[in-house]
Design an enzyme around this catalytic site. Structure first.
Site: not given
Ligand SMILES: Cc1cc2nc3c(=O)[nH]c(=O)nc-3n(C[C@H](O)[C@H](O)[C@H](O)COP(=O)(O)O)c2cc1C
Length: 378
Positions: A25, A107, A128, A130, A156, A165, A251, A275, A278
């Protein structure tokens, strides 16, 4: 005793200590990993000018980042689920960053919560954000970050939908981690991790577990697609700018036009980032995009860089191309997986030493004086 003197050494130790699904990961990118690989190879391809007969006895790596002096031009990037790489991973990394004198960014999808990290540290850390579908919850995260004294909000913007992924899908990465028939043998061979994380009390999304449904999720990407808001636009950025009183950094910018718009709408900083390879596979490497963004921003906000930093030389190259500072994701995670807080400190020390020697060998004493002139055109 094993000598660990590179980020690659820390990665190798982490690979042996952390279960495969979690190591992969961290270690991989999206789809065919074209952008992930280019982040690394484009940085490697840059070369320094070797300069000689300059007195380099008084070296300084210190630099101001958003108004605060940092011991080197580096911050710890926000990384989700860091507390699964090592028990209490976010707390340990924040403590290591504080002791080293560099910023740490937590995060939204961390394992240790904003309040956990606040309680375990004294230096202010960044948060950060989201934007989640539940806008009330998104706003409450900002309030919690403000209450914890976070001076910087990093918004972000490069993940309205999640890039695939492939390893995560194959490994069935679940949150909280599960002991299954498939991974039992692997976990059995990682006893220190199992004892730390599986026996620890924190192993799911610390900031979100209380309020967002479906946190016992089958796979991470499924969870992202149900919770993240794909309808986010510049209007939301404006709204967040109005609401957040501290420094606001955006970001996930690769494009000069986006950078200009962010600055126009009041961003204090722009992170040139894909990122860590990713998300959009086939996008340019971050280092290829950096000069265009620096030119577009034209000094009106700070420009940060991430993607592929694995050495002090890489940080120096990013600074030479106009970044005020770099952020590191995987390099610190390898340290964390290898040896917890001491491993993060090792990662920071290794990169600082490398940067200092390279600075001297390019004939510079002070990282604040670095310009593109330290790079070779040959
Ligand atoms: C395991 C992992 C988790 C990440 N989680 C987040 C996240 O929660 N929020 C975010 O803005 N970026 C996240 N990123 C991206 C990093 O902040 C950063 O952009 C990237 O790691 C930089 O590339 P590098 O790993 O090559 O240094 C994550 C990266 C990794 C490797």
């Amino acid at each position: 005793m094993r000598v660990l003197n590179s980020i690659a050494d820390l990665r190798e130790v982490a690979r042996r200590r952390v279960p495969r699904s979690i190591f992969e990961y961290v270690d991989h990118g999206s789809y065919d990993e074209l952008t992930f690989n280019r982040n690394l190879s484009d940085l490697k391809a840059l070369r320094f000018r070797q300069r000689v007969l300059v007195d380099v006895t008084s070296q300084s790596l210190r630099k101001d980042i958003l108004g605060v002096t940092s011991s080197m031009p580096l911050a710890i990037a926000p990384t989700g689920l860091t507390g699964l790489v090592h028990r209490d991973g976010e707390i340990l990394a924040a403590q290591a960053a504080e002791a080293f004198g560099v910023p740490f960014c937590l995060s939204t999808v961390s394992v240790c919560s904003i309040e956990d990290v606040r309680e375990a540290t004294t230096a202010p850390f960044w948060f950060q954000l989201y934007v989640m579908k539940d806008r009330g919850y998104t706003a409450s995260l900002m309030d919690r970050a403000e209450a914890a004294g976070c001076p910087v909000l990093l918004l972000t913007v490069d993940i309205p939908v999640s890039g695939l992924r492939r390893r995560d899908a194959k490994n069935g990465l679940a949150v909280p981690p599960r002991l299954t028939l498939r991974n039992a043998l692997d976990i059995a061979t990682k006893p220190s991790w199992a004892f730390g994380v599986m026996m620890g009390k924190r192993k799911t999304f610390g900031n979100l577990a209380a309020a967002v449904p479906h946190t016992g999720v089958a796979t991470l990407s499924q969870w992202i697609s149900t919770q993240f808001d794909a309808s986010v636009t510049w209007k939301d950025f404006e709204e967040i700018r109005r609401r957040w009183k501290g420094k606001l950094v955006i970001k996930g910018i690769l494009d000069a036009e986006d950078a200009k718009r962010a600055v126009l709408l009041g961003a204090d900083g722009v992170v040139v980032s894909n990122h860590g390879g990713r998300q959009l596979d086939g996008a340019p490497s971050s280092i290829a995009a950096l000069p265009r963004v620096v030119e577009a921003v034209a000094g009106r906000s700070e420009v940060f860089f991430d993607g592929g930093i694995r050495s002090g030389q890489d940080i120096l190259k990013a600074v030479a191309l106009g970044a005020n500072a770099a952020l590191t994701g995987r390099a610190f995670l390898y340290g964390l997986g290898a040896a917890g807080r001491a491993g993060v400190t090792s990662a920071l020390e290794i990169m600082a030493r490398e940067m200092q020697v390279s600075l001297a060998l390019t004939g510079c004493n002070d990282v604040r004086d670095v310009t593109p002139e330290i790079l070779s055109r040959d």
